[in-house]
Scaffold this active site. Structure first.
Site, short mmCIF file in Angstrom:
data_model
loop_
_atom_site.label_atom_id
_atom_site.label_comp_id
_atom_site.label_asym_id
_atom_site.label_seq_id
_atom_site.Cartn_x
_atom_site.Cartn_y
_atom_site.Cartn_z
N SER A 663 -1.17 2.81 -1.17
CA SER A 663 -0.93 1.40 -1.49
C SER A 663 0.28 1.22 -2.41
O SER A 663 0.70 0.08 -2.64
CB SER A 663 -2.17 0.78 -2.15
OG SER A 663 -2.46 1.42 -3.37
N LYS A 706 -6.65 -5.95 -8.06
CA LYS A 706 -5.29 -5.62 -8.47
C LYS A 706 -4.57 -6.85 -9.03
O LYS A 706 -3.91 -6.77 -10.08
CB LYS A 706 -4.52 -5.06 -7.28
CG LYS A 706 -5.00 -3.67 -6.85
CD LYS A 706 -4.27 -3.18 -5.62
CE LYS A 706 -4.72 -1.78 -5.23
NZ LYS A 706 -4.06 -1.28 -4.01
#
Length: 814
Positions: A663, A706
């Site tokens: 990611s 996040k």
């Protein structure tokens, strides 16, 4: 140069799930009818009903899904419904094997007859314990017994009297001593003394000695005949006793035989019991301890004598289905050990030795479920020694043998029983997780043959209009099942938003009923603290806040390290080769996001991009894969006419643990391009996303956590309005952000920008136009890509020049 076209920031309404209380036509769930079926599990329910209805033996089922999906509850409900329409299975008992006591006999009986058979045998023994002593106490028996005794005594006495009479007539005395009989002459009525014997003439002594020898021989003949007479006497007594016992046993057992006349194996057992009782009628005549028997056949003073002596005639009921009128059993075994599955033989200690008998055979779950359904947890069965092997053997052979682990491993030296196996017909339902099913399928060749059906429980439900009402009914049913307060419409909407967040997808509702039930119960607690009659949306929000507070110690420490400057993270300004990458940490069941500083340095080299995480063995395989994809994009996009002449290093600063996942590959690529183009990156942003070799941005996991992790750092330092997060455009459908983030976006204090390609991220973070190759195969002058390619071309020139100078220097030396 003109400002580049940048992707637009997402509006506030795109950041949360589109669920509101206005969609529901009820005030509270009190007026909502719970679901009559199971929402979203049609596929699995069809498989379960098929498994419950099929008669073929190998179509057992494996129910798989995540914990909390309601697998156990739904399985039990479907099986209970199917079992109610099936006939009750047969009862099973173990009885004594009189020919081989170590091999007890299993007998099947119609439902309910096991207990009836046991009681009938107990009543038979009780009746005989009273009737047989009464028969032996009767005048008729006593008269016949005395006649036998008197006849035996008379015969013996007559023979002995004849010998004594002859001895007296021949002047021989028969003297009884402790050592037996001895003989001497008579002098008048007295035994002759030694002097008197020596005074006899030789002829008289010879005549006396001959007489004593003859008398001794005749007495010996009488005594030698005594054992035969005693044996004949005993046989006569035994025949008398046997005949009388037969009379009593036949009369008593006739009723039991009539009650079970249609059951062949029971009648056969009763015949063996009859013969054994007649042969051992004396068992009923034993006196209580300490009481002496009489001279004739001992007679008990009470019919209730020691129970141990009657164990051979009792019935050990293994399974009795008499309590249920109809229906097959549904057995859930929570501790599937070997003994709990197939049964066991117990032992007791007597005189320092372990002993057992057929009454100490105990049934297992397979016995209780025989003719019905057995539900087992797959992981527990696999964890118990020898349990999985025993279950497969029983299913394969269609019978239940009873043995212990010690017997199988040859560790038991005690003599044990070998009960006759019970025929088995059962449907086994294993409940486990998907990894258990796939591992068994791959590693155990017996598993696909024995478990041919798989019921895969869905984890998610699409957030379609037709499902929203059904989901509200599901919530209402769960609240009633745990006796919680009714939920207001706003609370239902709030709980649905939490459900969407739990799936990490704003278009998918969670079917984890365990998660929903826990949430409802906690919300009910907070409603009780407010002394409210209903659960409100505020109570749902309180549950969320309290859960984060309970599990948030490490998150707070991590964020505190950033806000205090221990971990270096910039939230404003711009720097070359530095970017804020986002990651997710999971501690137990709690996840939170945290930004990390990612930096890149470049110089001329041989085309190597050094991943410091991988070099120090902190990077996982997926992270390494992302780095290799990055190198592939770089090599195929820039300076394709020259060798790749780059040396670069990438690292997560202040990272001392493992790193995995791809990611951060978009952040790594942008950082590397920033370092090559010497273009500063706006530190007000953080970025997450995966990139492929064509520069397309791919979705990642944990996008909500996040975003919130970086937002909380920015909020702690003060929101400026220029801060934000770049996410893959394909992750927009996953956004279920907390209200604090939505409010900040709505107020223009924070931005969330979707990216489709790496060019979108470059445009936002550097403020430069990335640029695309034109017809002349060159990037637009002044664009970021042109600067990158120019730098790489310059590195190639440096490398070529260095190689040429090295060759020239070598030639001069020669």
């Amino acid at each position: 140069m003109p400002q580049p076209d940048q992707p637009a920031a997402l509006p506030p309404e795109a950041l949360r799930a589109p669920v509101s209380e206005s969609e529901f036509d009820f005030d509270t769930t009190r007026s909502v009818e719970p679901l009559g079926a199971w929402l979203g599990q049609d596929r699995s329910i069809g498989v379960m009903r098929m498994a419950a209805a099929m008669e073929q033996g190998d179509f057992n089922a494996f129910v798989m899904g995540n914990p909390g999906s309601g697998r156990h509850r739904i399985t039990r409900a479907i099986l209970a419904d199917a079992a109610s329409g099936r006939p009750s299975p047969r009862d099973w008992v173990y009885v004594n094997n009189f020919d081989a006591p170590h091999k007890p006999i299993a007998i099947a009986l119609p439902p309910g007859d096991a207990e009836r058979f046991r009681k009938a045998m107990e009543e038979l023994i009780d009746d005989l314990a009273a009737d047989i002593p009464a028969l032996f106490e009767s005048d008729d028996y006593q008269t016949r017994r005395r006649a036998i005794e008197e006849a035996f005594a008379s015969t013996h006495e007559e023979a002995m009297s004849a010998v004594f009479e002859e001895a007296r007539a021949r002047k021989v005395a028969i003297i009884r001593t402790p050592m037996g009989f001895t003989f001497a002459g008579m002098h008048g009525d007295e035994v002759m003394t030694k002097e008197q014997y020596e005074a006899l003439s030789d002829a008289e002594r010879e005549a006396l000695d001959a007489a004593m020898e003859e008398i001794q021989e005749k007495l010996s003949e009488v005594l030698r005949a005594l054992p035969k007479q005693q044996k004949a006497h005993r046989q006569e007594v035994e025949e008398l006793n046997s005949g009388l016992a037969r009379q009593g046993v036949d009369a008593a057992i006739a009723g039991v035989r009539e009650a079970f006349a249609g059951q062949e194996r029971v009648v056969e057992h009763l015949d063996r019991v009859r013969d054994h009782l007649i042969e051992n009628a004396g068992l009923f005549m034993q006196r209580p301890a300490g009481e002496e028997a009489g001279p004739s056949f001992p007679v008990a003073t009470s019919p209730h004598v020691t129970k141990e002596q009657f164990q051979p005639y009792t019935v050990n009921v293994m399974v009795s289905n008499g309590k249920q009128e109809t229906g097959a059993p549904v057995v859930v075994e929570d501790l599937p050990t070997l003994d709990n599955l197939i049964g066991r033989v117990e032992y007791v200690s007597q005189m320092g030795a372990l002993v057992t008998n057929f009454t100490m055979i105990k049934p297992g779950a397979l016995h209780r479920a025989n003719g019905g359904y057995l539900v087992l947890d797959a992981l527990r069965v696999l964890s118990e020694p020898m349990a999985w092997d025993a279950l497969k053997r029983c299913l394969r052979t269609g019978e239940i043998p009873i043995y212990s682990a010690g017997e199988r491993m040859g560790l038991l030296s005690t003599v044990s029983l070998k009960p006759e196996p019970v025929p088995l017909k059962v449907r086994v339902i294993l409940i486990g997780e998907r990894q258990h099913y796939y591992l068994l399928s791959a590693l155990d060749p017996d598993f696909p043959q024995l478990f041919k059906l798989e019921a895969d429980f869905d984890d998610h439900l699409p957030l379609a209009d037709e499902n929203r009402t059904g989901y509200a009914r599901l919530i209402a049913g769960l609240a009633r099942r745990v006796d919680a307060r009714p939920l207001e419409a706003g609370a239902v909407a709030a709980l649905m938003r939490e459900s969407l967040r739990a799936t990490g997808d704003a278009e998918r509702l969670s079917l984890n009923t365990g998660f929903l039930t826990d949430f409802i119960q906690e919300a009910d607690f907070w409603a009780a603290q407010r002394k409210a009659a209903h659960i409100s949306a505020a109570d749902i929000d309180t549950v969320t806040a309290e859960r984060e507070r309970r599990a948030g110690r490490l998150r707070e420490l991590s964020h505190e390290a950033i806000t205090r400057g221990t971990m270096l993270i910039d939230t404003d300004g711009a720097r070359v080769g530095q970017i804020n990458a986002l990651s997710v940490l999971q501690i137990g069941g709690y996840m939170f996001g945290r930004p990390s500083r990612l930096t890149a340095r470049v110089r001329p080299g041989a085309g190597k991009v050094v991943d410091i995480e991988r070099e120090t063995e902190l990077g996982g395989p997926i992270h390494s894969k992302g780095m290799l994809i990055l190198q592939g994009y770089l090599a195929a996009t820039y300076a394709t006419t020259a060798p790749m002449s780059l040396w670069a290093s990438l690292v997560f600063e202040q990272s001392y643990g493992g790193v995995d996942g791809d990611s951060a590959s978009a952040a790594e690529l942008i950082t590397l391009l920033s370092a090559l183009a010497e273009a500063p990156i706006d530190q007000s942003f953080a970025i997450t996303g995966s990139v492929n070799q064509f520069g397309d941005i791919q979705p990642i996991g944990g996008v909500n956590e996040k975003i919130e992790g970086f937002f909380d750092i920015c909020a702690a330092r003060g929101l400026t309005g220029s801060q934000g997060v770049l996410i893959p455009a394909s992750n927009v459908k996953n956004l279920c952000l907390r209200q604090r983030v939505v409010d900040a976006v709505e107020a223009g204090q924070f931005r969330i920008i979707p990216m489709t390609t790496i060019a979108d991220g470059l445009a936002v973070l550097t403020g430069l136009e990335p640029g695309e190759r034109g017809p002349d195969d060159a990037f637009p002058e002044g664009s970021l890509n042109a600067r990158v390619e120019a730098r790489l071309t310059a590195f190639a020139d440096i490398r070529r020049r260095f190689a040429r100078e090295a060759r020239n220097g070598s030639a001069e030396q020669r």
